[in-house]
Design an enzyme around this catalytic site. Structure first.
Site, PDB file in Angstrom:
ATOM      1  N   GLY A   2       0.852  -1.195   0.000  1.00  0.00           N
ATOM      2  CA  GLY A   2       0.000   0.000   0.000  1.00  0.00           C
ATOM      3  C   GLY A   2       0.880   1.234   0.000  1.00  0.00           C
ATOM      4  NE  ARG A  32       8.804   5.442  -0.258  1.00  0.00           N
ATOM      5  CZ  ARG A  32      10.036   5.556  -0.670  1.00  0.00           C
ATOM      6  NH1 ARG A  32      10.822   6.452  -0.143  1.00  0.00           N
ATOM      7  NH2 ARG A  32      10.489   4.765  -1.612  1.00  0.00           N
ATOM      8  CG  ASP A  35      11.441   6.738   7.253  1.00  0.00           C
ATOM      9  OD1 ASP A  35      10.904   6.458   6.160  1.00  0.00           O
ATOM     10  OD2 ASP A  35      12.607   7.166   7.343  1.00  0.00           O
ATOM     11  N   GLY A  36       7.906   6.393   6.315  1.00  0.00           N
ATOM     12  CA  GLY A  36       7.018   7.243   5.517  1.00  0.00           C
ATOM     13  C   GLY A  36       7.730   8.367   4.780  1.00  0.00           C
ATOM     14  NE  ARG A  79       4.178   8.830  -6.465  1.00  0.00           N
ATOM     15  CZ  ARG A  79       4.557   7.571  -6.470  1.00  0.00           C
ATOM     16  NH1 ARG A  79       5.594   7.191  -7.197  1.00  0.00           N
ATOM     17  NH2 ARG A  79       3.923   6.651  -5.770  1.00  0.00           N
ATOM     18  CG  ASP A 139       4.619  -3.712  -5.310  1.00  0.00           C
ATOM     19  OD1 ASP A 139       5.087  -4.819  -5.616  1.00  0.00           O
ATOM     20  OD2 ASP A 139       5.281  -2.818  -4.763  1.00  0.00           O
ATOM     21  CG  ASP A 180       5.925   3.080  -7.517  1.00  0.00           C
ATOM     22  OD1 ASP A 180       5.341   4.184  -7.627  1.00  0.00           O
ATOM     23  OD2 ASP A 180       5.576   2.235  -6.686  1.00  0.00           O
TER      24      ASP A 180
HETATM   25  P1  AMP Z   1       8.856   0.665  -3.512  1.00  0.00           P
HETATM   26  O1  AMP Z   1      10.034  -0.237  -3.475  1.00  0.00           O
HETATM   27  O2  AMP Z   1       9.192   2.133  -3.376  1.00  0.00           O
HETATM   28  O3  AMP Z   1       7.959   0.416  -4.700  1.00  0.00           O
HETATM   29  O4  AMP Z   1       8.009   0.335  -2.206  1.00  0.00           O
HETATM   30  C1  AMP Z   1       7.493  -0.934  -1.885  1.00  0.00           C
HETATM   31  C2  AMP Z   1       6.549  -0.816  -0.723  1.00  0.00           C
HETATM   32  O5  AMP Z   1       7.237  -0.336   0.434  1.00  0.00           O
HETATM   33  C3  AMP Z   1       5.414   0.180  -0.942  1.00  0.00           C
HETATM   34  O6  AMP Z   1       4.271  -0.315  -0.293  1.00  0.00           O
HETATM   35  C4  AMP Z   1       5.920   1.435  -0.283  1.00  0.00           C
HETATM   36  O7  AMP Z   1       4.887   2.299   0.118  1.00  0.00           O
HETATM   37  C5  AMP Z   1       6.676   0.886   0.899  1.00  0.00           C
HETATM   38  N1  AMP Z   1       7.766   1.771   1.349  1.00  0.00           N
HETATM   39  C6  AMP Z   1       8.958   2.019   0.726  1.00  0.00           C
HETATM   40  N2  AMP Z   1       9.696   2.884   1.439  1.00  0.00           N
HETATM   41  C7  AMP Z   1       8.982   3.213   2.533  1.00  0.00           C
HETATM   42  C8  AMP Z   1       9.191   4.070   3.670  1.00  0.00           C
HETATM   43  N3  AMP Z   1      10.325   4.760   3.813  1.00  0.00           N
HETATM   44  N4  AMP Z   1       8.217   4.139   4.596  1.00  0.00           N
HETATM   45  C9  AMP Z   1       7.076   3.436   4.476  1.00  0.00           C
HETATM   46  N5  AMP Z   1       6.805   2.617   3.451  1.00  0.00           N
HETATM   47  C10 AMP Z   1       7.740   2.490   2.485  1.00  0.00           C
HETATM   48 MG    MG Z   2       6.298   0.843  -5.418  1.00  0.00          MG
END
Ligand code: AMP
Ligand code: MG
Length: 478
Positions: free
Chosen positions: A89, A92, A119-120, A170, A246, A256
């Protein structure tokens, strides 16, 4: 329009509660504007003078909302490196509303229900990479999410060391992912699954509304858009790096931006993601992985659509991909019409580029001015004979062209970019930004926005990648 006059809507909130969660953005400390995408602001109808106000920074930082905004995070699941993760989901990214068909998100605006242990936040380097690259893909006429602005801050965020947090505002015509469907299918929430497919059709495939076979047609068109998108990535030399389900857009957009790369010297097996030990997301594997992901989507849709019919659609993916790719490559090579040996000519070329370690972008740009003189192209590779042999074959093929050499040059110069944002260029801009200097961000933005123009002032970025920076890998940590 002034910012105070903006009125946002929230169409995604019409979906059941399971699909989203209300959340307030958590603003960064000490925010300041790094860059704003003026053409995008114009498209949204925001006045130019508004873009350099305090209010605009507050808008990007999530500390001020336009009228109508009801912030929320979206829920999805996904296959990461082939393994199903039932709960992902927006961990962040906070959705703040919709304007003129664009769904606005603040990426890096704090924790949500879906943050898990994260950490969002998003750090400056990864935010700059997303901000610039989404514009670059748009400049290359490749379907993508976009960005309106990026802010920096004095907010400390820990990764392997302390870094500064940033937010990218974005936007996208759709944030629905293959993994959004997987989430409801795996939970057997079939009502929600059905409402989601209706939503995605209305949002991204509205021409199917009201058709009795719209679900199957939807799957068919997702397969088609995905095949065409991947064909464009392969033709331009873009390696996404994290093609988890995802990170696959249901609307066929590049979405992404993480440890992506444009190829430096051509390498079919290029791996840009440091954690991708086995090359699942290598450059050459992207067309196959897209098919794997489409199969995961097929499984997720199977409660709604007859599986045999979807299988038949999916069996056409390879043919669709191959013909889209061949067409892209014909354009890059400036070939008129269709000749039987065209795919062989392309494969022959890729073998030569790989063996001679030729810079992929520079090769096609140089070829765009080809008049029969082999030398400028021979000089690009480690040695000459294989390239000469290929050029002789190319000379033969050009005889079947009906357009003039001049017309071919004009078309090829509009197809083969002079610049792509290679990782070493981005790193240079990131290093400067870490020191508080942002002019390189603007320079790269200009290139990204119009990569086919000559930009003589940026000539130093038009050559081959310096050897020490070639085909490096990036970590996912962002
Ligand atoms: P990504 O690799 O950026 O596509 O992220 C994969 C999943 O991890 C997604 O659900 C992101 O929202 C979550 N995510 C990545 N980095 C963070 C972060 N620093 N804090 C919270 N969720 C994260
Ligand atoms: Mg992603």
């Amino acid at each position: 329009m002034k910012l105070s006059e903006l009125k946002l809507t929230n169409p995604y909130l019409s979906l059941p509660q399971e699909c989203h969660d209300p959340v307030k953005p958590t603003p960064l400390k000490g925010p300041f504007l790094i860059h704003v995408n003026e053409p995008m602001a114009e498209e949204l109808g925001i006045d130019r003078e508004e873009l350099h106000t305090e209010r605009f920074v507050e808008f990007v930082n999530g500390s001020w909302h336009p009228e109508g905004s009801e912030p929320f995070a979206m829920c999805y699941a996904g296959h990461q490196f082939g393994h199903y993760v039932p709960q992902l989901g927006d961990g962040r990214a906070v959705n703040i509303g919709t304007l003129k068909g664009w769904h606005l998100q603040l990426k890096g605006a704090g924790v949500t229900k879906y943050s898990r242990s994260g950490d969002g936040r998003a750090v400056l380097r990864s935010s700059l990479r997303e901000y610039l690259m989404s514009e670059a893909m748009h400049g290359l006429h490749i379907e993508t999410t976009r960005a309106l602005a990026i802010i920096g801050s004095s907010h400390s965020v820990y990764r392997q060391e302390w870094e500064k947090g940033a937010i990218v505002l974005r936007l996208s015509p759709s944030w629905v992912r293959f993994g959004t469907f997987e989430y409801f299918a795996h939970k057997k929430r079939l009502d929600e699954l059905e409402q989601l497919i209706e939503y995605a059709i209305a949002e991204s495939y509205p021409h199917l509304l009201g058709k009795s076979d719209r679900y199957l047609r939807f799957f068919e068109e997702v397969v088609e858009r995905t095949a065409k998108l991947i064909a464009k990535w392969q033709a331009v030399g873009f390696n996404h790096g994290v093609m988890n389900t995802d990170n696959m857009s249901i609307a066929g957009l590049t979405i992404d931006y993480g440890p992506y790369a444009f190829l430096d010297v051509y390498d079919h097996n290029n791996i840009c993601n440091h954690t991708d030990a086995y090359g699942r997301y290598s450059f050459g594997n992207q067309p196959d992985v897209a098919e794997w992901n489409l199969r995961a989507l097929l499984r997720a849709l199977s409660p709604l659509i007859e599986t045999g019919a979807m299988e038949e659609v999916l069996s056409g993916y390879r043919r669709l991909y191959r013909s889209a790719y061949l067409e892209e490559m014909r354009q890059k090579l400036g070939l008129d019409g269709v000749e039987e040996g065209d795919m062989d000519l392309v494969k022959h070329l890729l073998g030569v580029l790989q063996a001679l370690q030729v810079d992929y972008t520079l090769f096609f740009r140089t070829l765009s001015r080809y008049e029969g003189e082999h030398k400028p192209l021979l000089l690009l590779g480690l040695y000459h004979t294989p390239m000469r042999e290929w050029l002789e074959r190319y000379d033969e093929r050009l005889k079947y062209n009906s357009c003039s050499t001049q017309e071919r040059h004009t078309k090829m110069l509009k197809t083969n970019p002079k610049y792509v944002l290679k990782n070493y260029m981005l790193q240079e801009a990131i290093d400067a930004a870490q020191r508080g200097e942002y002019t390189l961000v603007d320079d790269l933005f200009q290139i990204a926005h119009d990569p086919f123009a000559e930009h003589p002032e940026f000539e130093r970025w038009a050559g081959p990648t310096p050897e020490e920076h070639r085909n490096t890998k990036l970590s996912c940590s962002s």
